[in-house]
Structure formats: structure tokens, C-alpha cells
Design an enzyme around this catalytic site. Structure first.
Site, PDB file in Angstrom:
ATOM      1  N   CYS A   1      -5.114   8.322   9.639  1.00 48.31           N
ATOM      2  CA  CYS A   1      -5.105   7.614  10.917  1.00 48.31           C
ATOM      3  C   CYS A   1      -4.877   8.586  12.071  1.00 48.31           C
ATOM      4  O   CYS A   1      -4.112   9.534  11.958  1.00 48.31           O
ATOM      5  CB  CYS A   1      -3.970   6.598  10.946  1.00 48.31           C
ATOM      6  SG  CYS A   1      -4.370   5.027  10.203  1.00 48.31           S
TER       7      CYS A   1
ATOM      8  N   ARG B   1      -8.621  -0.615   4.709  1.00 55.42           N
ATOM      9  CA  ARG B   1      -7.740   0.397   4.122  1.00 55.42           C
ATOM     10  C   ARG B   1      -6.386  -0.207   3.776  1.00 55.42           C
ATOM     11  O   ARG B   1      -5.725   0.260   2.851  1.00 55.42           O
ATOM     12  CB  ARG B   1      -7.532   1.555   5.106  1.00 55.42           C
ATOM     13  CG  ARG B   1      -8.764   2.410   5.318  1.00 55.42           C
ATOM     14  CD  ARG B   1      -8.422   3.612   6.179  1.00 55.42           C
ATOM     15  NE  ARG B   1      -7.135   4.158   5.756  1.00 55.42           N
ATOM     16  CZ  ARG B   1      -6.252   4.709   6.567  1.00 55.42           C
ATOM     17  NH1 ARG B   1      -6.493   4.824   7.839  1.00 55.42           N
ATOM     18  NH2 ARG B   1      -5.109   5.170   6.110  1.00 55.42           N
TER      19      ARG B   1
ATOM     20  N   ARG C   1       1.001  14.288  13.471  1.00 55.29           N
ATOM     21  CA  ARG C   1       1.350  14.099  12.060  1.00 55.29           C
ATOM     22  C   ARG C   1       1.293  15.395  11.246  1.00 55.29           C
ATOM     23  O   ARG C   1       0.452  15.558  10.362  1.00 55.29           O
ATOM     24  CB  ARG C   1       0.467  13.032  11.436  1.00 55.29           C
ATOM     25  CG  ARG C   1       0.571  11.715  12.135  1.00 55.29           C
ATOM     26  CD  ARG C   1      -0.114  10.616  11.386  1.00 55.29           C
ATOM     27  NE  ARG C   1       0.776   9.942  10.472  1.00 55.29           N
ATOM     28  CZ  ARG C   1       0.413   8.880   9.750  1.00 55.29           C
ATOM     29  NH1 ARG C   1      -0.793   8.421   9.812  1.00 55.29           N
ATOM     30  NH2 ARG C   1       1.270   8.312   8.958  1.00 55.29           N
TER      31      ARG C   1
ATOM     32  N   LYS D   1       0.842  -1.207   0.000  1.00 46.69           N
ATOM     33  CA  LYS D   1       0.000   0.000   0.000  1.00 46.69           C
ATOM     34  C   LYS D   1       0.873   1.251   0.000  1.00 46.69           C
ATOM     35  O   LYS D   1       0.616   2.192  -0.750  1.00 46.69           O
ATOM     36  CB  LYS D   1      -0.897  -0.010   1.246  1.00 46.69           C
ATOM     37  CG  LYS D   1      -1.596   1.310   1.497  1.00 46.69           C
ATOM     38  CD  LYS D   1      -2.448   1.276   2.740  1.00 46.69           C
ATOM     39  CE  LYS D   1      -1.731   1.684   4.009  1.00 46.69           C
ATOM     40  NZ  LYS D   1      -1.563   3.122   4.217  1.00 46.69           N
ATOM     41  N   ASN D   2       1.895   1.248   0.847  1.00 47.61           N
ATOM     42  CA  ASN D   2       2.685   2.470   1.016  1.00 47.61           C
ATOM     43  C   ASN D   2       3.593   2.788  -0.167  1.00 47.61           C
ATOM     44  O   ASN D   2       4.195   3.859  -0.218  1.00 47.61           O
ATOM     45  CB  ASN D   2       3.518   2.396   2.303  1.00 47.61           C
ATOM     46  CG  ASN D   2       2.649   2.601   3.540  1.00 47.61           C
ATOM     47  OD1 ASN D   2       1.453   2.876   3.419  1.00 47.61           O
ATOM     48  ND2 ASN D   2       3.243   2.474   4.716  1.00 47.61           N
TER      49      ASN D   2
ATOM     50  N   ASP E   1       5.070   0.502  11.891  1.00 48.42           N
ATOM     51  CA  ASP E   1       3.845  -0.124  11.384  1.00 48.42           C
ATOM     52  C   ASP E   1       3.694  -1.583  11.827  1.00 48.42           C
ATOM     53  O   ASP E   1       2.684  -2.211  11.518  1.00 48.42           O
ATOM     54  CB  ASP E   1       3.787  -0.041   9.849  1.00 48.42           C
ATOM     55  CG  ASP E   1       3.416   1.353   9.379  1.00 48.42           C
ATOM     56  OD1 ASP E   1       3.046   2.195  10.218  1.00 48.42           O
ATOM     57  OD2 ASP E   1       3.506   1.611   8.159  1.00 48.42           O
TER      58      ASP E   1
HETATM   59  C1  UD1 Z   1       4.565   6.756   6.327  1.00 43.91           C
HETATM   60  C2  UD1 Z   1       3.696   5.553   6.171  1.00 43.91           C
HETATM   61  C3  UD1 Z   1       3.240   5.055   7.525  1.00 43.91           C
HETATM   62  C4  UD1 Z   1       4.448   4.816   8.421  1.00 43.91           C
HETATM   63  C5  UD1 Z   1       5.361   6.029   8.456  1.00 43.91           C
HETATM   64  C6  UD1 Z   1       6.668   5.783   9.191  1.00 43.91           C
HETATM   65  C7  UD1 Z   1       2.610   5.839   4.019  1.00 43.91           C
HETATM   66  C8  UD1 Z   1       1.341   6.063   3.261  1.00 43.91           C
HETATM   67  N1  UD1 Z   1       2.533   5.901   5.356  1.00 43.91           N
HETATM   68  O1  UD1 Z   1       3.766   7.762   6.967  1.00 43.91           O
HETATM   69  O2  UD1 Z   1       2.521   3.837   7.326  1.00 43.91           O
HETATM   70  O3  UD1 Z   1       4.010   4.552   9.731  1.00 43.91           O
HETATM   71  O4  UD1 Z   1       5.696   6.440   7.123  1.00 43.91           O
HETATM   72  O5  UD1 Z   1       7.352   4.718   8.638  1.00 43.91           O
HETATM   73  O6  UD1 Z   1       3.627   5.581   3.434  1.00 43.91           O
HETATM   74  N2  UD1 Z   1       6.764  14.590  10.601  1.00 43.91           N
HETATM   75  C9  UD1 Z   1       6.887  15.908  10.937  1.00 43.91           C
HETATM   76  N3  UD1 Z   1       6.659  16.846   9.972  1.00 43.91           N
HETATM   77  C10 UD1 Z   1       6.310  16.502   8.711  1.00 43.91           C
HETATM   78  C11 UD1 Z   1       6.194  15.145   8.363  1.00 43.91           C
HETATM   79  C12 UD1 Z   1       6.422  14.200   9.337  1.00 43.91           C
HETATM   80  O7  UD1 Z   1       7.202  16.246  12.082  1.00 43.91           O
HETATM   81  O8  UD1 Z   1       6.122  17.405   7.883  1.00 43.91           O
HETATM   82  C13 UD1 Z   1       6.993  13.567  11.640  1.00 43.91           C
HETATM   83  C14 UD1 Z   1       5.770  12.729  11.930  1.00 43.91           C
HETATM   84  O9  UD1 Z   1       4.879  13.367  12.817  1.00 43.91           O
HETATM   85  C15 UD1 Z   1       6.398  11.484  12.512  1.00 43.91           C
HETATM   86  C16 UD1 Z   1       7.705  11.359  11.738  1.00 43.91           C
HETATM   87  O10 UD1 Z   1       7.956  12.644  11.185  1.00 43.91           O
HETATM   88  O11 UD1 Z   1       6.694  11.676  13.870  1.00 43.91           O
HETATM   89  C17 UD1 Z   1       7.672  10.355  10.624  1.00 43.91           C
HETATM   90  O12 UD1 Z   1       6.589  10.640   9.761  1.00 43.91           O
HETATM   91  P1  UD1 Z   1       6.618  10.198   8.235  1.00 43.91           P
HETATM   92  O13 UD1 Z   1       7.799   9.311   8.022  1.00 43.91           O
HETATM   93  O14 UD1 Z   1       6.502  11.392   7.370  1.00 43.91           O
HETATM   94  O15 UD1 Z   1       5.300   9.302   8.126  1.00 43.91           O
HETATM   95  P2  UD1 Z   1       4.260   9.272   6.932  1.00 43.91           P
HETATM   96  O16 UD1 Z   1       4.979   9.472   5.639  1.00 43.91           O
HETATM   97  O17 UD1 Z   1       3.104  10.108   7.261  1.00 43.91           O
END
Ligand code: UD1
Length: 429
Positions: free
Chosen positions: A126, A408, A131, A22-23, A316
Site C-alpha cells: 500500500c 486484497r 514504510r 488477513k493480518n 486501519d
Molecule cells: C501492520 C499491518 C497494517 C497496520 C500496521 C499498524 C499487516 C500485514 N499490516 O503493518 O495493516 O496498519 O501494522 O497497525 O499486519 N516502521 C519503521 N521502520 C520499520 C518498520 C516500521 O519506521 O522497520 C514504522 C512505519 O513506517 C510506521 C510504524 O513503524 O510508521 C508502524 O509500522 P508497522 O507497525 O511495522 O506496520 P506494518 O507491520 O507494516
């Protein structure tokens, strides 16, 4: 809303086909916005999030054709999508659509890169932690986009197009890396992304972008270099297997006992989880078809694990590991370092009789002999599946309510598990 009923206690034995990730599928579909030619994606999982993203892309004017069944297709073969963004008719991604899936916010990158403007609602998804999207916005600003927030929307403008830049992430972010990568492919000049996420899904997207004519090196390492090109063209790409789905079923087998072949799983994508499973007493072997996981007779040993960016133990799989450790012979410690507040499954696991205490980002799980089935509910995808794992081993009946979240991210979960001997059925309301 559908529910899933499980009667626990059966061992799992058989074969489970692992679906496309999915990711990876979601950002790959979004990457189709970067070209007016057709991107063909094979092995796309049939998931609610994929269907939702199809609606979102359709709103921008993207045509998506889903190919029919072919002779010789495996039973759980993913779908082939032909995605054509020949004409982008709308650069706004509205609240009603984006608020249902966080990753859809990432359309901002190809829209600003190709159309030089985008208006995208702040995301939902989620309910795990806050986030934010500050680092995604930072990356786009570095590439020369002018960004403002207006009425819950992020408005991005780059009238003369994006320019290559150095983007140094202060923390590892998968979403930030995807956005930086997609936007930089069509920027003028070279971009250097440092402290980039090394997740296999990022590498998969970079591979696809290169097939489309992108010039990306270093994906899968913390330093990605992107030489911008004027345009991208069509390509064909197969989505890599879902390491989280594979890890989830591996935990389920470790929990119930038995032996299952995870067909199509790639061990190098989940080595840290396999190491933890071995430490916990499961047997893991690798063969040409994938991974064979089993636990026969031996009890579960407790483990001490902290989640970390790839190649560390994935956040995850944290909820699933916690479910497993509820029956270990001793106390386990699990620390969540990626997302704050990703412990919603703790109170639900307690309904099975699990003994878990929380201290900030660390959970201590004191194993008990046997869980007892219970009615449960979860509000996040991975938390929901941890309740399924608990239910498979618990004595008596478990009813998992609100399975929307499972749909999902897990393709035909109940079919895959019941084919291996689990007593699990969907109750449609
Ligand atoms: C993706 C995955 C999710 C997985 C996560 C971490 C998808 C669709 N989702 O989520 O399943 O759990 O990676 O492996 O691929 N952060 C900030 N600012 C930002 C962006 C992120 O502070 O602008 C923080 C987040 O709050 C979190 C950390 O960075 O604490 C990691 O987030 P991120 O790796 O971006 O997760 P996602 O891409 O949302």
C-alpha cells in the site's frame, strides 16, 4: 479492472459473518517456513493477498493444499490450508513477487532462521507513507545476521545460525515484532523483545508458534521473551477473526443506520473502536455470537480520535471513521500518529461533498447533512473501503473504481453488504 457500483441510502439490517484476519493469516502462513512438517491453518480468508502469498511461498518450494468444502461449513467459512515447507529449494524472494505485497518481505525471518540465508527484495504494498524496514533489519542484526543491500535486495547471512539477543524497538512496529519473534524462535538462547507490538495478530502468531514447539511468553504485552529451540514441528491453528473487518462493518452500520449482527467478531479485539462508535451515537451490545451494532433514529455525534498502537484506536480504521464523521452533527478531529501520509481518502471523500481540512497529521471534518454519490478511486486498502462506507450513505450512485485494493483485504464485501440490504454490485470489466 472491476468496479463497484453503489446506490446509497439503504439501511443495513441482518447478519455479517466476520472472516479470519488477513493480518494474522499472512504471518501465520509465513511461519510455516520455520518447520519441515505441515502447518494446518483453519479460517484463512479468501483474499488476493493470501493468494499472492501462496505464490510467493510456492516459489520457495512450499506445497500448499487447500481443503475442500466440508458438510456443516458455514456460508462464509474460511479455507483450510495445509502448508508444507519440507524442502526449501530457494531462499530468494524476487522483486516481481515481493513488490506487490509488503508483508511478504517478512519471509526473511524464517528463511534466515532455518536456512541461515535469505535474499529478499525490498517491499512494495500500500502507498501509505515511506514504510521502511530499518527496524526489521535491526532486529535480525541483533540476532547475529549479517545484512547487506544489493541491487534492491536485502541479503541476510548467518552461517552459524542466529543467536538470542535483546531487541529493543525504538517505536512500536507490528512488522518488526513479527520478524523478531519468528527469527528468535529458532535462535540459540533467549531473546527479549521490548516495546513489542501488542496487536492481537502478534499474539495469534505467538500462540501458533508455541503449538509448533516454540517457547514464547509475554506475547500481547510490550515484553516478549523467546527461548530458542532447535526445531519446530507441525501444528493446527485457527486464524483469529478480523477486527478491522468487524470495525469496518460496524462503521458502515453506524453510517447508514439499521442493526447488524457481526457474527464471530470478538469485542475485546476492537474495544477502542467500539467505544468511539458509542460516543458517536451507535448502540453496541455483545452476545454469544459476536457483536450487535445499530443506530436507530439518533444523529451522529462528532468525535476526537488519535490512532495508536493496540489497544488504541487502529490506524486501519482511521479512513472508515473519517467517512462516518463526514455526516456527524459538528466538527470531528482525527489525528493519524502511525503512518505519515495516510490521508489519500481525504480528496476522494471530498468528491462526495465532504468538508475535510488537513493540517499535518490532523484532519478536521465538518459534518454535512448528506453526501452525494460520485465516481471515486483509492490506492490503499482501508481508504478504498472508506469510500464504500461513504457511498452506502450517499444520495444517488457511487462508482468505486480499481477495486483491486478491496479484494486484497475484504472477503466478498459486496455479497456481505447486499445480504444486509445495501444496493451494491460488482461490475466486471
Ligand atoms: C501492520 C499491518 C497494517 C497496520 C500496521 C499498524 C499487516 C500485514 N499490516 O503493518 O495493516 O496498519 O501494522 O497497525 O499486519 N516502521 C519503521 N521502520 C520499520 C518498520 C516500521 O519506521 O522497520 C514504522 C512505519 O513506517 C510506521 C510504524 O513503524 O510508521 C508502524 O509500522 P508497522 O507497525 O511495522 O506496520 P506494518 O507491520 O507494516
Amino acid at each position: 479492472m472491476d468496479r463497484i457500483r453503489i446506490v446509497g441510502g439503504n439501511k443495513l439490517n441482518g447478519t455479517i459473518s466476520i472472516s479470519g484476519a488477513k493480518n494474522a493469516a499472512l504471518p501465520l502462513m509465513i511461519a510455516a517456513l520455520l518447520t519441515e512438517e505441515t502447518l494446518i491453518l483453519d479460517n484463512v480468508p479468501r483474499l488476493a493477498d493470501v493468494a499472492q502469498l501462496q505464490r510467493i511461498l510456492g516459489n520457495h518450494g512450499v506445497d500448499i493444499m487447500s481443503a475442500g468444502k466440508r458438510s456443516g461449513d458455514r456460508e462464509y467459512q474460511g479455507q483450510t490450508l495445509h502448508i508444507s515447507a519440507a524442502d526449501i529449494i530457494d531462499t530468494t524472494a524476487p522483486y516481481e513477487l515481493v513488490s506487490r505485497m509488503r508483508a511478504s518481505f517478512w519471509v526473511i525471518a524464517p528463511l534466515i532462521a532455518r536456512m541461515h540465508e535469505a535474499r529478499v527484495s525490498l517491499p512494495g504494498g500500500c502507498a501509505i507513507g515511506t514504510r521502511p524496514v530499518d527496524l526489521l533489519i535491526m532486529a535480525l542484526e541483533k540476532l547475529g545476521a549479517d545484512i547487506s543491500i544489493d541491487g534492491g535486495y536485502v541479503v541476510a547471512k548467518a552461517p552459524g545460525g542466529l543467536r538470542g539477543a535483546d531487541i529493543a524497538f525504538p517505536k512500536v512496529t507490528v512488522s518488526g515484532t513479527h520478524v523478531a519473534l519468528m527469527a528468535a524462535t529458532l535462535a540459540k538462547g533467549t531473546s527479549v523483545i521490548t516495546n513489542a507490538a501488542c496487536e492481537p495478530e502478534v499474539t495469534d502468531v505467538a500462540d501458533c508458534l508455541n503449538k509448533m514447539g516454540g517457547r514464547i511468553t509475554g506475547a500481547g504485552t510490550p515484553c516478549i521473551i523467546v527461548e530458542g529451540v532447535d526445531r519446530l514441528h507441525g501444528a493446527r491453528h485457527t486464524v483469529l477473526p478480523d477486527r478491522i473487518e468487524a470495525g469496518t462493518y460496524a462503521m458502515a452500520v453506524a453510517m447508514t443506520g439499521g442493526e447488524v449482527q457481526l457474527s464471530g467478531a470478538r469485542p475485546e479485539l476492537l474495544q477502542s473502536a467500539l467505544d468511539v462508535l458509542c460516543e458517536a451515537g451507535a448502540t453496541v451490545s455483545v452476545n454469544n455470537d459476536g457483536i450487535r451494532i445499530g443506530r436507530n433514529g439518533a444523529g451522529l455525534r462528532p468525535v476526537k480520535v488519535a490512532t495508536a498502537p493496540f489497544p488504541g484506536f487502529p490506524t486501519d480504521l482511521q479512513a472508515q471513521l473519517m467517512a462516518l464523521m463526514t455526516c456527524a452533527d459538528g466538527a470531528s478531529v482525527i489525528t493519524e500518529t502511525i503512518f505519515e501520509n495516510r490521508f489519500m481518502h481525504v480528496q476522494e471523500l471530498a468528491r462526495f461533498g465532504a468538508r475535510i481540512s488537513l493540517d499535518g497529521e490532523t484532519a478536521t471534518i465538518r459534518g454535512i447533512d448528506r453526501l452525494r454519490g460520485a465516481p471515486v478511486m483509492a490506492t490503499d486498502l482501508r481508504a478504498s473501503v472508506s469510500l464504500v462506507i461513504a457511498g452506502l450513505a450517499a444520495e444517488g450512485e457511487t462508482m468505486v473504481n480499481r477495486v483491486y485494493h478491496l479484494d486484497r483485504g475484504f472477503e466478498r464485501l459486496e455479497e456481505k453488504l447486499s445480504a444486509c440490504g445495501a444496493s451494491i454490485e460488482r461490475i466486471r470489466d
